[in-house]
Design an enzyme around this catalytic site. Structure first.
Site, PDB file in Angstrom:
ATOM      1  CB  CYS A 109       1.959   1.354  -2.732  1.00 57.00           C
ATOM      2  SG  CYS A 109       1.241  -0.072  -1.908  1.00 57.00           S
ATOM      3  CB  CYS A 110      -2.158   4.550  -3.966  1.00 54.18           C
ATOM      4  SG  CYS A 110      -2.423   4.744  -2.202  1.00 54.18           S
ATOM      5  CB  CYS A 192      -3.950  -0.056   3.340  1.00 49.69           C
ATOM      6  SG  CYS A 192      -4.568  -0.249   1.661  1.00 49.69           S
ATOM      7  CB  CYS A 195      -1.341   3.829   4.598  1.00 46.01           C
ATOM      8  SG  CYS A 195      -0.114   3.025   3.575  1.00 46.01           S
ATOM      9  CB  CYS A 214      -5.622   6.478  -2.346  1.00 43.42           C
ATOM     10  SG  CYS A 214      -7.385   6.651  -2.446  1.00 43.42           S
TER      11      CYS A 214
HETATM   12  S1  SF4 Z   1      -3.075   2.995   1.218  1.00 38.60           S
HETATM   13 FE1  SF4 Z   1      -0.945   2.350   1.588  1.00 38.60          FE
HETATM   14  S2  SF4 Z   1      -0.883   0.071   1.448  1.00 38.60           S
HETATM   15 FE2  SF4 Z   1      -2.842   0.827   0.580  1.00 38.60          FE
HETATM   16  S3  SF4 Z   1      -2.486   0.935  -1.582  1.00 38.60           S
HETATM   17 FE3  SF4 Z   1      -2.046   2.997  -0.779  1.00 38.60          FE
HETATM   18  S4  SF4 Z   1       0.148   3.027  -0.209  1.00 38.60           S
HETATM   19 FE4  SF4 Z   1      -0.450   0.872  -0.602  1.00 38.60          FE
END
Ligand code: SF4
Length: 218
Positions: A109-110, A192, A195, A214
């Site tokens: 996701c990151c 985010c 998280c 991240c």
């Molecule tokens: S902090 Fe969490 S929601 Fe944001 S990009 Fe990374 S995994 Fe995705």
């Protein structure tokens, strides 16, 4: 500043370093804004040196309302426009990777929402600036004030590397700078919504998991 003199950068204060970065790299100098307190300090300090300094942010689409409010407040206060880089849309992410990728595979996701847009942001500049500080976490304890960022192929500067939490707040209050209201509610580090929870240092980021970064600064 010459390449051979980069080791001397460690002796420079944040303002002196920013002055030298402007002289050497502006306008191919780009400041990453996370809308945490360090970003507020760097924006204020840098704009006093160079009013046309350039800023960007990575909008994951999953930031807190307080973070978007800080973004607007800084743009209004300083009359700047912060460039925006975004990963694929959340709808496309869902169609390709299913729901809640942040919970199942936060690294992926990151990668989509932060790492890929950062690469795009840095594609055409010579130096970027981040708000990393050594005391934020053990992993950041050796953060240099200036180094070659091998992964992205340009210089990276961390002018607040040796600043303490107190130094940051002293600067913010002295200059009455807009800052993210979540800091007043126990969030020392802010990412985010999915998280981030309140916590000291970076304890509130991906809490309860092994993940600590991240992937932007690795
Ligand atoms: S902090 Fe969490 S929601 Fe944001 S990009 Fe990374 S995994 Fe995705």
């Amino acid at each position: 500043m010459t390449l051979a003199a980069t080791h001397e950068v460690e002796r420079l204060g944040a303002e002196e370093l920013l002055e030298q970065l402007v002289e050497r790299f502006h306008p191919r100098l780009y400041v990453a804004c996370s809308f945490q307190k360090e970003a507020s300090v760097i924006m204020d300090m840098l704009l006093r040196i160079e009013p046309s300094a350039r800023f960007f942010t990575l909008d994951t689409g999953l930031l807190f309302p307080e973070t978007y409010a800080t973004w607007r407040a800084l743009e209004e206060r300083y009359g700047v426009k912060i460039d925006v880089y975004q990963g694929m849309s959340l709808a496309r992410q869902r169609s390709l990777h299913g729901d809640a990728l942040w919970a199942r595979d936060p690294d992926a996701c990151c990668g989509i929402r932060k790492v890929a847009p950062l690469k795009e942001a840095l594609a055409d500049v010579d130096c970027w600036i981040s708000g990393l500080r050594r005391e934020q976490s053990p992993l950041r304890a050796d953060t240099p004030k200036l180094h070659w960022d091998d992964r992205h192929g340009l210089y990276k500067a961390n002018p607040l590397a040796d600043w303490s939490e107190r130094d940051v707040w002293n600067y913010i209050f002295k200059h009455d700078i807009p800052y993210n209201a979540l800091h007043d509610r126990g969030y020392e580090s802010i990412g985010c919504t999915h998280c981030t929870v309140p916590g000291s240092g970076r304890d509130g980021r991906w809490a309860g998991t092994e993940k600590t970064e991240c992937g932007l600064h690795g």
